[in-house]
Enzyme design. Sequence first.
Site, PDB file in Angstrom:
ATOM      1  N   CYS A  17      -0.634  -5.255  -5.659  1.00  0.00           N
ATOM      2  CA  CYS A  17      -0.391  -5.499  -4.137  1.00  0.00           C
ATOM      3  C   CYS A  17       0.440  -6.713  -3.899  1.00  0.00           C
ATOM      4  CB  CYS A  17      -1.690  -5.773  -3.404  1.00  0.00           C
ATOM      5  SG  CYS A  17      -1.604  -6.341  -1.842  1.00  0.00           S
ATOM      6  N   CYS A  25      -7.580  -8.046   0.480  1.00  0.00           N
ATOM      7  CA  CYS A  25      -7.065  -7.546  -0.480  1.00  0.00           C
ATOM      8  C   CYS A  25      -8.126  -7.121  -1.445  1.00  0.00           C
ATOM      9  CB  CYS A  25      -6.032  -8.284  -1.144  1.00  0.00           C
ATOM     10  SG  CYS A  25      -5.096  -7.486  -2.654  1.00  0.00           S
ATOM     11  N   HIS A  36       5.945  -0.097   5.026  1.00  0.00           N
ATOM     12  CA  HIS A  36       7.144  -0.539   5.482  1.00  0.00           C
ATOM     13  C   HIS A  36       6.920  -1.678   6.588  1.00  0.00           C
ATOM     14  CE1 HIS A  36       8.370   3.161   4.186  1.00  0.00           C
ATOM     15  NE2 HIS A  36       9.612   2.844   4.267  1.00  0.00           N
ATOM     16  N   CYS A  56      -1.980  -2.821  -1.089  1.00  0.00           N
ATOM     17  CA  CYS A  56      -3.220  -2.153  -1.289  1.00  0.00           C
ATOM     18  C   CYS A  56      -3.736  -1.652  -0.106  1.00  0.00           C
ATOM     19  CB  CYS A  56      -4.439  -3.287  -2.080  1.00  0.00           C
ATOM     20  SG  CYS A  56      -5.103  -4.174  -0.847  1.00  0.00           S
ATOM     21  N   CYS A  59      -4.892  -3.987   2.527  1.00  0.00           N
ATOM     22  CA  CYS A  59      -3.926  -5.076   3.167  1.00  0.00           C
ATOM     23  C   CYS A  59      -3.137  -4.005   3.987  1.00  0.00           C
ATOM     24  CB  CYS A  59      -3.121  -5.619   1.975  1.00  0.00           C
ATOM     25  SG  CYS A  59      -3.787  -7.033   1.146  1.00  0.00           S
TER      26      CYS A  59
END
Length: 95
Positions: A17, A25, A36, A56, A59
């Site tokens: 990540c 996280c 995106h 990840c 997140c």
Amino acid sequence: MTVRSKKITQSARGQDCTLRLPGVCNFNSETTVFAHIGTNRGMGFKCSDVIGIYACSNCHAEIDGVNRHKLAADKLRALEETLGILIDSALVKVA
């Protein structure tokens, strides 16, 4: 112009990540996806594939949830890191 690249989106598989939100996280590369982060995105619409980060599952959920408009500095740092990886991998070429 919208860039679409299956190679770029699939490049997230197995990556660490790059967002790494503190307290969020999970640091599990098996859950990493290409997230995106551009402003021209939403349900059923994605911005260009060069405006994304490796995130990840935790997140990714965080930036798609109620905090999606926050965390700008974190997203920018992750974008810079992700673009560096894509350039090093020759998935994005700079002329």
